[in-house]
Design a protein around this motif. Sequence first.
Motif, short mmCIF file in Angstrom:
data_model
loop_
_atom_site.label_atom_id
_atom_site.label_comp_id
_atom_site.label_asym_id
_atom_site.label_seq_id
_atom_site.Cartn_x
_atom_site.Cartn_y
_atom_site.Cartn_z
N LEU A 72 0.82 -1.21 0.00
CA LEU A 72 0.00 0.00 0.00
C LEU A 72 0.86 1.26 0.00
O LEU A 72 0.49 2.28 -0.61
CB LEU A 72 -0.94 0.00 1.21
CG LEU A 72 -2.01 -1.11 1.22
CD1 LEU A 72 -2.87 -1.01 2.48
CD2 LEU A 72 -2.88 -1.00 -0.03
N GLY A 123 1.70 2.11 -3.44
CA GLY A 123 0.60 2.82 -4.09
C GLY A 123 0.57 4.28 -3.68
O GLY A 123 0.29 5.17 -4.51
N GLU A 125 -5.82 -0.18 -7.80
CA GLU A 125 -6.70 -1.30 -7.48
C GLU A 125 -5.96 -2.63 -7.64
O GLU A 125 -6.13 -3.55 -6.84
CB GLU A 125 -7.93 -1.26 -8.39
CG GLU A 125 -8.86 -0.09 -8.10
CD GLU A 125 -10.01 0.00 -9.10
OE1 GLU A 125 -10.90 0.83 -8.92
OE2 GLU A 125 -9.97 -0.77 -10.09
N ALA A 164 -3.58 -3.07 -4.73
CA ALA A 164 -4.29 -3.44 -3.50
C ALA A 164 -4.68 -4.90 -3.48
O ALA A 164 -4.75 -5.54 -2.42
CB ALA A 164 -5.53 -2.55 -3.33
N SER A 165 -4.94 -5.49 -4.66
CA SER A 165 -5.37 -6.90 -4.73
C SER A 165 -4.23 -7.84 -5.06
O SER A 165 -4.47 -9.03 -5.31
CB SER A 165 -6.47 -7.04 -5.79
OG SER A 165 -5.99 -6.66 -7.07
#
Length: 644
Positions: free
Chosen positions: A255, A258, A292, A295-296
Amino acid sequence: MNILLKMLLSMSIASVILIPLVWFLKKVFGQFLTKRKSYYAWGVVFFFLIVPFAFFFVQKNTEFLWGTPSEFAGLTSMVIGQNGIEVERSTQAVIFQFIMDYVWVLWLMVGLIMLVYRIASYRNFKKFVISGAHYIEEPDELDILAEAMETIGLNKPVEVMINPLISSPVFFGFRREIIVLPSTSFSKKELYHIFLHELVHCKSKDMYVVFLAQIFTCIYWFNPLMYWMIRQLERDREYACDESVLSYLPARDALSYGDTLLHSIVKSGTYKESHAAVSLHENAKMLKERLEAIASYKKGKKGYISFLLLLILLTLIGILLNFYEAKAFIYEKKQGIEIKKEDTSKKTEFRAIDLQNANQDVTIRKGKTESFDLTTYDENSKAELVVKNGILMYKNANPNTQSAIIITIDADKVYDSLSIQTTGTQIKISDIHTKTMRIKGGVIIAHFNQIKADTINVTTGSANVHLTDSEVNKGMKFNGNNALIHFEKSSFNNLEMTSFLSAKLNDLNVQGGLSINSGGQLDARNITTDTLKLIAGNSGNMKFQNTFVKKSSEFQDNESMLLQFDGVLNGQTRMSIGPSQTKFVIRDKMQKYAIDAQSSQADTFILNQSIVNYPFTQNLSAPNNITLTNDSPFNNNFNLSFEE
């Protein structure tokens, strides 16, 4: 060039289906593939944009729609009257063919303009960025770069610069890799993430993929799907890079990576990067999708089997598309108006070649059909190649005219004769089957390869002559004067060689007799012959290695410097020794040979490393005979030994 454009159009039509299909199948297989492998799947499209498979499926006795048209293209009617033959053509067909003949000019101009623009854009971007940038010098920042390079295992040097005007951290360069940052106000962790991202691009050679994509865009500029595919390729490239970066980071830092992407937007300038560079982020929509995916992200997925199945499926579909495309654009000749043309092909067929006074380069090679061509650089030359009574002849020759003769022959045809007289630079003849072959001239280079003939007669001057992989059923005569000869991997019934400067013989099979008369240098290896006759001239060095004589041999040494023989001499062997260093090693038992050595003076010779006096006789009832005559008025050294 027109044919090239037609091939590109053919491959582009296949890509119209293949590009959306790759995108769709990547969606289907996406859950089983890594982002990196999904990125590599686009390589299938590039493969089918390079290889024109549709042209491989064109059948015989059919015409390809985009093939070279005949003179009857677009014919609608034919009227035979008193004024001869009048034909009418379809206006649409004529206009279509005209467009196809000249549309390549438009394609080439647009493609070159795009290529020049993109190259100039990249150079200007690089110049702008570097001119307004400075190198980072802080040890802490350089340590972070070194740590990131060590993490991904990158050993090549990478430069890091700062330019506050660029819109995103960017990587570019081929031989000189450069990372440019918009700011150094990032935290250590953010800087580490940025370095990891750009170094992954460097390690993955993404710059080369970007450059290749730009080249294909310039070539296939007329295909709108190419631009869409390039955008998808850029998107998948960043997904693959993010995935690689996350694989090097602990799961807890995903994260924060990101967050680095988000912060890089805030701290960036406004100058957009070039098409031929890779940046940290493209736009807000794409950045949202990447966040996204980050995150996955889950480690552990390999997807090798799924990727292999996807490649096989896409390749098969691509081949089938090209096959059916070829089917669609192939049409059989329609029945209706039947037009018969006079068959003039027989007028250009020939059964013999006779090139006299052809003072030019001559090339004779095999092909699907017979043809001939004369290239001259004198516009006033009247020289020409003509077929008369089945013989290809050279007429109106001018020895002062520089030109070249190229003849294509049928490799499956047996020609009556081949005769060439030339003083050109070179002769190249290959893959011909002829009854007789005569070559005469002072060429510099002569290459004969895979010649099959009954007889060959070659007379040349100071030439470099090569004969390989050939078969002479009756006999070959070679007179080389000061030639350099290289014969190998060939068979003869008889081989006669005279007057050469140097000769190398290797892997020759002579079913009849091998006769050599020269004062030059000879290096013969792996020779098999029924009979051998050697007349060694002044100052010659003659060497035979691994030579097998089946029936008889004769050695006449006329003042050569060196004569050596290593092999087997069966039957009757006669030796006349001159003032040379002579050494014979016979690979057989001494008991099989009767020796009769005579000398006009009280010389000695060495037999099996022992000195023997003349006259000498031994084993006169043996099946093989060696008769030695030493009439030289000079002292010489003759050494004869037997080794099994």
